[in-house]
Design an enzyme around this catalytic site. Structure first.
Site, PDB file in Angstrom:
ATOM      1  N   ALA A 208      32.330  57.411  41.948  1.00  0.00           N
ATOM      2  CA  ALA A 208      32.520  55.963  42.156  1.00  0.00           C
ATOM      3  C   ALA A 208      31.537  55.507  43.232  1.00  0.00           C
ATOM      4  O   ALA A 208      30.923  56.323  43.917  1.00  0.00           O
ATOM      5  CB  ALA A 208      33.944  55.687  42.611  1.00  0.00           C
ATOM      6  N   LYS A 209      31.385  54.228  43.359  1.00  0.00           N
ATOM      7  CA  LYS A 209      30.572  53.663  44.451  1.00  0.00           C
ATOM      8  C   LYS A 209      31.011  52.228  44.641  1.00  0.00           C
ATOM      9  O   LYS A 209      31.488  51.583  43.693  1.00  0.00           O
ATOM     10  CB  LYS A 209      29.095  53.695  44.056  1.00  0.00           C
ATOM     11  CG  LYS A 209      28.156  53.525  45.202  1.00  0.00           C
ATOM     12  CD  LYS A 209      28.077  54.814  45.988  1.00  0.00           C
ATOM     13  CE  LYS A 209      26.880  54.903  46.861  1.00  0.00           C
ATOM     14  NZ  LYS A 209      26.593  56.291  47.201  1.00  0.00           N
ATOM     15  N   GLY A 210      30.841  51.731  45.864  1.00  0.00           N
ATOM     16  CA  GLY A 210      31.228  50.338  46.093  1.00  0.00           C
ATOM     17  C   GLY A 210      30.437  49.751  47.230  1.00  0.00           C
ATOM     18  O   GLY A 210      29.563  50.405  47.800  1.00  0.00           O
TER      19      GLY A 210
END
Ligand code: GLU
Length: 448
Positions: free
Chosen positions: A133-135
């Site tokens: 994931a990444k944000g």
């Protein structure tokens, strides 16, 4: 050049036909400059070599969830500003989603999507029980006061709500974020969460301060991981770390730790470039003194014991290893054509564009891919998460020993895949990551 560099890019015709077909099926408007399409295209090239089933390729070509939130923050002047935040959860077949939160003015959905794919690949290559994931938030954190930064972080965390969690999605620091920001995220999450599981709540993020569930060595982890990879791979290229010369783009956490740790091993830093300028000193720049200068002034420009140089001279500096440790897509064809190095080691995520990589491989430069070179960060994050859940504290030596083992094993996996599939190292790293993901999908099957 040895076997590591010689198999020039083999994105075979089969690979590119396969990619085009999948892009069409998913309705992508094809754009060669789009970072997401570049990333997925390399992954699909590897997937085609492994003959991964078509439905798995489709699944991996799109993230599972793309979360976008807008939230207001009260600024110090009493006005409210509206911010945009992202969390992209690419894949969780191996375990809870995992990946950094970035605060940077250029944060945009497409880049975050690409970075989330790289996280899936990193965790799988390292054989961690974690997904990708990444944000991030589109903001320049340097322009916010500590109070504004805290309110923004708490509001962003609450806007994400149950989209993050210790068993579901575990953020970490990335560009523009740090241990203090992780502490505010964890504290906000704990305050919203189930009181009976309060202690577990802290493991909702990694990269926390040591006093609050952090792990020794997390700060230097990405740089340390890269040094272990170089230790494992460079002897094959006849480049001993002692006396090796290198240059760096970026002198933030990853760049400065890499330089300091390589310095201890006798390597010589010849040139550095960042957003403030470029400097060079052929007899060697002291990494520790430069880190102190950057801490004080915000960049490498003005460092007294090196000459100020222009960008072109920086790229033309002859070194054994060139290390981009800043933003994505920095090394495009024009920059690659200037480089005078034998190895390019990607400390940043996706710093080399496909045309640049093709050019370098043809020239015989070994390109060591990001998902191998910079996975030390997420690996030590995994150690932190594990310690939090088991209420344990590892000493620095234990962290280093485990990290070294993981990095060496991953480097071996990539070397093996280069030989098995006769391809370049990036494709090989994706093959090694996808083999693992493919196996787990075969065992688990697709619900229902
Ligand atoms: N932001 C780092 C990366 O891109 C670390 C991610 C993590 O520790 O979860 O690999």
């Amino acid at each position: 050049m040895t076997s590591m560099a010689s198999p020039t890019a083999k994105p075979s015709d089969t690979g590119s036909h396969n990619t085009t077909a999948i892009f069409k099926e998913l309705g992508f408007r094809i754009n060669d400059h789009d970072l997401y399409q570049q990333t997925i295209s390399s992954v699909l090239t590897a997937a085609a070599m492994l003959e991964l089933p078509h439905h798995l390729q489709l699944i991996l070509a799109q993230p599972k969830n793309e979360i976008m939130v807008h939230f207001p923050v009260k600024m110090d002047d009493g006005e409210f500003r509206l911010f945009k935040g992202y969390r992209v959860q690419h894949n969780n077949i191996l375990g809870p989603y995992k990946g950094g939160m970035r605060y940077h003015p250029t944060v945009a959905l497409d880049d975050i999507k690409s970075l989330s794919v790289l996280m899936t690949m990193k965790c799988s290559l390292m054989r961690l029980p974690l997904g990708g994931a990444k944000g991030g938030v589109q903001v320049d954190p340097r322009k916010l006061s500590p109070g504004e930064l805290m309110r923004l972080t708490r509001r962003f965390t609450s806007a994400l709500g149950s989209n993050i969690g210790p068993d579901h999605d575990i953020p970490a620091p990335d560009m523009g974020t740090n241990a203090q920001i992780m502490a505010w995220m964890a504290d906000t999450y704990i305050n919203f969460g189930d009181a009976s599981r309060r202690w577990l709540g802290m493991s909702v993020v990694t990269g926390k301060p040591l006093e609050f569930g952090g792990c020794l060595g997390r700060d230097k982890a990405t740089g340390q991981g890269l040094v272990f990879v170089l230790e494992e791979l460079l002897p094959e290229l006849n480049i001993p770390l002692k006396d090796m010369t290198f240059s760096l783009v970026g002198y933030g956490n990853v760049g400065s730790w890499t330089a300091k740790l390589l310095g201890v091993r006798g390597s010589r830093l010849k040139a550095v470039m960042d957003h403030t300028g470029a400097i060079r000193c052929d007899s060697g720049i002291d990494p520790v003194a430069l880190a102190q200068h950057v801490e004080k002034t915000g960049g490498v420009a003005g460092y007294a014991k090196a000459d100020a140089i222009d960008t072109e001279t920086f790229y033309r500096t002859q070194v054994d290893v060139f290390i981009p440790a800043a933003l994505e897509q920095m090394i495009d064809l024009p920059q690659a054509q200037l480089l005078q190095c034998r190895v390019l080691a990607e400390a940043a995520n996706a710093p080399t564009t496909p045309p640049a990589e093709r050019y370098l491989l043809e020239k015989g430069v070994a390109v060591l891919p990001a998902i191998l070179c910079n996975s030390g960060g997420v690996t030590v994050s995994y150690f932190e998460w594990k310690q939090n859940r088991q209420a344990e504290t590892w000493d620095a030596e234990t962290v280093d020993t485990h990290l070294k083992k993981h990095m060496y094993a991953a480097a071996q996996r990539v070397k093996l895949a280069v030989h098995r599939y006769g391809c370049d190292m990036r494709t090989a790293a994706y093959c090694a990551a996808l083999e693992n993901i493919g196996k787990v999908y075969r065992i688990r099957g697709i619900f229902p």
